[in-house]
Design an enzyme around this catalytic site. Structure first.
Site, PDB file in Angstrom:
ATOM      1  N   VAL A 119      53.159  29.836  41.696  1.00 27.64           N
ATOM      2  CA  VAL A 119      53.388  30.533  42.840  1.00 27.64           C
ATOM      3  C   VAL A 119      53.488  29.695  44.213  1.00 27.64           C
ATOM      4  O   VAL A 119      54.336  29.659  45.005  1.00 27.64           O
ATOM      5  CB  VAL A 119      52.389  31.740  43.444  1.00 27.64           C
ATOM      6  N   CYS A 177      58.264  72.462  27.913  1.00 26.94           N
ATOM      7  CA  CYS A 177      59.014  71.225  27.142  1.00 26.94           C
ATOM      8  C   CYS A 177      57.808  70.090  26.869  1.00 26.94           C
ATOM      9  O   CYS A 177      57.720  69.792  25.938  1.00 26.94           O
ATOM     10  CB  CYS A 177      59.965  71.156  27.829  1.00 26.94           C
TER      11      CYS A 177
HETATM   12  N1  LIG Z   1      52.546  32.781  37.782  1.00 26.73           N
HETATM   13  C1  LIG Z   1      52.953  34.066  38.008  1.00 26.73           C
HETATM   14  O1  LIG Z   1      54.213  34.504  37.779  1.00 26.73           O
HETATM   15  C2  LIG Z   1      52.536  34.952  39.173  1.00 26.73           C
HETATM   16  C3  LIG Z   1      53.248  35.919  39.821  1.00 26.73           C
HETATM   17  C4  LIG Z   1      52.650  36.752  40.826  1.00 26.73           C
HETATM   18  C5  LIG Z   1      51.473  36.418  41.510  1.00 26.73           C
HETATM   19  N2  LIG Z   1      50.569  35.495  40.538  1.00 26.73           N
HETATM   20  C6  LIG Z   1      49.199  35.176  41.261  1.00 26.73           C
HETATM   21  O2  LIG Z   1      49.321  34.227  42.029  1.00 26.73           O
HETATM   22  C7  LIG Z   1      48.171  33.456  42.060  1.00 26.73           C
HETATM   23  C8  LIG Z   1      48.477  32.222  41.462  1.00 26.73           C
HETATM   24  O3  LIG Z   1      49.080  32.111  40.178  1.00 26.73           O
HETATM   25  P1  LIG Z   1      49.754  30.884  39.416  1.00 26.73           P
HETATM   26  O4  LIG Z   1      50.437  31.276  38.233  1.00 26.73           O
HETATM   27  O5  LIG Z   1      50.542  30.155  40.724  1.00 26.73           O
HETATM   28  O6  LIG Z   1      48.384  29.997  39.135  1.00 26.73           O
HETATM   29  P2  LIG Z   1      48.283  28.549  38.758  1.00 26.73           P
HETATM   30  O7  LIG Z   1      46.949  28.279  37.825  1.00 26.73           O
HETATM   31  O8  LIG Z   1      49.510  28.194  38.131  1.00 26.73           O
HETATM   32  O9  LIG Z   1      48.053  27.518  39.953  1.00 26.73           O
HETATM   33  C9  LIG Z   1      46.869  27.668  40.574  1.00 26.73           C
HETATM   34  C10 LIG Z   1      46.576  26.214  41.330  1.00 26.73           C
HETATM   35  O10 LIG Z   1      45.536  26.302  42.384  1.00 26.73           O
HETATM   36  C11 LIG Z   1      45.131  25.217  42.345  1.00 26.73           C
HETATM   37  N3  LIG Z   1      43.583  25.139  43.090  1.00 26.73           N
HETATM   38  C12 LIG Z   1      42.475  25.650  42.497  1.00 26.73           C
HETATM   39  N4  LIG Z   1      41.379  25.659  43.350  1.00 26.73           N
HETATM   40  C13 LIG Z   1      41.975  25.096  44.470  1.00 26.73           C
HETATM   41  C14 LIG Z   1      41.346  24.762  45.832  1.00 26.73           C
HETATM   42  N5  LIG Z   1      40.286  24.990  45.957  1.00 26.73           N
HETATM   43  N6  LIG Z   1      42.573  24.215  46.722  1.00 26.73           N
HETATM   44  C15 LIG Z   1      43.846  23.919  46.544  1.00 26.73           C
HETATM   45  N7  LIG Z   1      44.201  24.445  45.261  1.00 26.73           N
HETATM   46  C16 LIG Z   1      43.540  24.809  44.231  1.00 26.73           C
HETATM   47  C17 LIG Z   1      44.977  24.667  40.761  1.00 26.73           C
HETATM   48  O11 LIG Z   1      44.739  23.341  40.720  1.00 26.73           O
HETATM   49  C18 LIG Z   1      46.114  24.989  40.544  1.00 26.73           C
HETATM   50  O12 LIG Z   1      47.298  24.112  40.722  1.00 26.73           O
HETATM   51  C19 LIG Z   1      47.130  34.253  40.783  1.00 26.73           C
HETATM   52  O13 LIG Z   1      46.375  35.084  41.533  1.00 26.73           O
HETATM   53  C20 LIG Z   1      48.240  35.153  40.099  1.00 26.73           C
HETATM   54  O14 LIG Z   1      47.680  36.197  39.279  1.00 26.73           O
HETATM   55  C21 LIG Z   1      51.155  34.622  39.847  1.00 26.73           C
END
Ligand SMILES: NC(=O)c1ccc[n+]([C@@H]2O[C@H](COP(=O)([O-])OP(=O)(O)OC[C@H]3O[C@@H](n4cnc5c(N)ncnc54)[C@H](O)[C@@H]3O)[C@@H](O)[C@H]2O)c1
Length: 447
Positions: free
Chosen positions: A11, A267
Site C-alpha cells: 500500500v 420461494c
Molecule cells: N496489500 C494489500 O493488497 C492491501 C490492500 C488494502 C489495504 N491493505 C492494508 O494496508 C495495510 C498495509 O498493508 P501492506 O500489504 O502494504 O503491508 P506490508 O506488510 O506489505 O508493508 C508494511 C510496511 O510497514 C513497514 N513498517 C512497520 N512498522 C513501521 C514503522 N514503525 N514505521 C515505518 N514503517 C513501518 C514494514 O517494514 C513494511 O514495509 C494493512 O493494514 C493491510 O491490511 C492492504
C-alpha cells in the site's frame, strides 16, 4: 502538497508512486533500511504492474524519496499517511503494534511542530482504532486533537496485481473524520483521483473495508459451492455463474443488501433447501449455503428478543406477510414472531394492510385456515385499534404507504424490525426505539 507515507510495503509503495504522479511531493518512511535504499535508488519495494515506471520517473524528477528519519519526515510535511501492516494474530485479532508504533513516532514529531498536521489511517483497522490513535498522539505529544492535529480514516481498496490501476480509479474514496479542515485537505490530496468522495463517520470508514472483504470472500465461496453442486450433476458451473452475473437487477445489484428483518415467503426458503438437498444427495459439502438458514433463524430470534426485552406484554404487530405489498403469509418470519409471542403468553394484535380476512381468498385463505387459524381472531382491519391497545408496536413493514395518525405512536415503544421506518418517522423511531440495555462494548479488546 507535502506528504509523508509510513510503511513502504504494497500500500505504501503504491501510494508513494501514485501521489507523486498526482503532483505531490512525497517522502516514504520505513524501519527497514533496505526498502528505504531501494526507493532512494529510484526502485519500488514491491513487484506490481507500472509501479517501477512511476517510482523511477518521479524519483528522477525529485518528487519522491524515502527515509528512516520519521521526525524530519513529519516536520516537513502536512499529512502523514499510515500504511503499515496489521496482520492477524494467532487468535484472529489483529496486531496494532506497527500502527501504534507509528502513532508514537508521529506524536514525537508533532510535539516539535508548530503547524496543523493531518494523520491519515490507510491501514485496515477495526472501529475504535482512530480514537485510540488520537488519544495516544495527544497524551504523548501534549498537543490537542482537532486543534493541533487530526486523525482521518481513509481505507485503501487496492488489490495486489492491479494495485496502481486500482489506486488511480477506486470505486469510491472514503473519508471518515470529524475535523473539516483535515477532511478538506485529504479531499485536496485526492483531487486527481477519479472517484466520488464519500464523507462518512469515522467508524463507518473503519469498518467498511472488513465488510467489503468479507463479502468478497462470501462471493468466492458461494460461486465455488454452486460449481461443486453443478459439477456433480454434469452441469457446467462456470456457465451457470456466467449467467448468474448477467442479472444486474437482482443478482449483481443493491437488491437484497438492505439490512432488515429475516427473509421468508414461498420461494427463498424452499429453493435454498432444494439446492442444498441437491448438493447433499451427491455428498457435496456446502457450508456457506447451509449457514444461510441458520443465520436467518438467528435474525428471527434476535427480532423476538428486541421485543421481549422491553418487558411489556401487549404487543401490536404491523405487517404480517413476508414482505410489504403482498398478502402471502407462507414462511413469513412475522408469522413466526406472532406464534412465538402467543406461545409465550403475550397479548398480540395484528394489522396488515394487505391481509384483510374478509378479502382473503385462494392459497392465502387456505394457508390461514389450515396452518394459522388461531391468528385470525387477532387480525384487525383497524391500525389505530391495534396501536391504541398495544404497549409495544412491532413494525414488520415500512409505514411509508400506511394511512394513520403517526402521533398515536408517540407514547409507544416502537421496534422497527424491517429497519425502513427511521426515515418515515424519524422522531418516533429515534425516541422510542432505544433498547433498554443497548450498551455495546466496542471491539477494542481486539486491538
Ligand atoms: N496489500 C494489500 O493488497 C492491501 C490492500 C488494502 C489495504 N491493505 C492494508 O494496508 C495495510 C498495509 O498493508 P501492506 O500489504 O502494504 O503491508 P506490508 O506488510 O506489505 O508493508 C508494511 C510496511 O510497514 C513497514 N513498517 C512497520 N512498522 C513501521 C514503522 N514503525 N514505521 C515505518 N514503517 C513501518 C514494514 O517494514 C513494511 O514495509 C494493512 O493494514 C493491510 O491490511 C492492504
Amino acid at each position: 502538497m507535502r506528504i509523508s507515507v509510513f510503511g513502504l510495503g504494497y500500500v505504501g509503495c503504491v501510494s508513494l508512486g501514485c501521489l507523486a504522479q498526482n503532483g505531490h511531493s512525497v517522502v516514504g518512511v520505513d524501519t527497514v533500511e533496505a526498502k528505504v535504499d531501494l526507493i532512494n535508488a529510484g526502485k519500488p519495494t514491491i513487484i506490481e504492474k507500472d509501479i517501477d515506471v512511476l517510482v523511477s520517473e518521479h524519483w528522477h524528477k525529485g518528487n519522491l524519496s524515502a527515509t528512516t528519519d520519521y521526525i524530519s519526515a513529519v516536520c516537513n510535511t502536512d499529512i502523514s499517511i499510515v500504511c503499515v501492516g496489521t496482520p492477524s494474530l494467532g487468535n484472529g485479532h489483529l496486531s496494532m503494534k506497527s500502527v501504534f508504533q507509528v502513532a508514537e513516532q508521529i506524536a514525537d514529531a508533532i510535539r516539535k511542530k508548530e503547524t496543523f498536521h493531518v494523520v491519515v489511517v490507510r491501514s485496515t483497522v477495526l472501529p475504535g482504532s482512530n480514537l485510540k490513535i488520537g488519544k495516544l498522539i495527544e497524551s504523548r505529544s501534549g498537543k490537542t486533537r482537532n486543534v493541533d492535529f487530526a486523525v482521518i480514516s481513509n481505507p485503501e481498496f487496492l488489490r495486489e496485481g492491479s494495485a496502481v490501476a486500482d489506486y488511480s480509479r477506486p470505486a469510491i474514496t472514503v473519508i471518515g473524520g470529524e475535523n473539516q479542515q483535515a477532511i478538506d485537505l485529504v479531499r485536496e490530496m485526492y483531487r486527481n483521483v477519479d472517484a466520488s468522495v464519500m464523507e462518512v463517520g469515522i467508524e463507518v470508514a473503519e469498518i467498511i473495508k472488513y465488510v467489503n472483504n468479507s463479502f468478497h470472500a462470501l462471493k468466492v465461496t458461494f460461486a465455488n459451492e454452486v460449481e461443486r453442486i453443478c459439477s456433480e450433476q454434469g452441469i457446467n458451473g462456470r456457465e451457470v455463474m456466467d449467467l448468474f452475473v448477467k442479472d444486474k437487477r437482482l443478482n449483481i445489484s443493491a437488491s437484497y443488501l438492505k439490512p432488515g428483518f429475516a427473509y421468508g415467503g414461498s420461494c427463498l426458503p424452499k429453493d435454498l433447501k432444494g439446492l442444498r438437498a441437491l448438493g447433499h444427495d451427491s455428498y457435496v459439502n456446502t457450508p456457506v449455503l447451509d449457514a444461510i438458514e441458520v443465520s436467518n433463524d438467528v435474525q428471527k430470534q434476535n427480532g423476538f428478543e428486541r421485543i421481549a426485552r422491553h418487558g411489556k406484554r401487549k404487543i401490536g404487530l404491523v405487517g404480517l406477510s413476508f414482505k410489504a405489498g403482498t398478502d402471502d403469509l407462507r414462511s413469513s418470519p412475522m408469522v413466526e414472531i406472532a406464534e412465538k409471542l402467543i406461545g409465550k403468553g403475550y397479548a398480540v394484535l395484528i394489522y396488515d394492510k394487505k391481509v384483510k380476512l374478509s378479502q382473503l381468498r385462494g392459497a392465502n385463505k387456505f394457508f390461514i385456515d389450515e396452518h394459522i387459524p388461531h391468528l385470525s381472531e387477532l387480525i384487525s382491519s383497524d391500525i389505530s385499534y391495534v396501536i391504541n391497545n398495544s404497549e409495544v408496536i412491532v413494525l414488520g413493514h415500512s409505514l411509508s404507504d400506511f394511512e394513520f395518525d403517526a402521533s398515536s405512536l408517540n407514547e409507544k415503544i416502537v421496534v422497527d424490525l424491517c429497519g425502513d421506518n427511521s426515515q418515515t418517522l424519524p422522531n418516533v423511531i429515534a425516541v422510542n426505539t432505544a433498547e433498554p440495555d443497548d450498551v455495546r462494548e466496542p471491539a477494542l479488546e481486539a486491538l
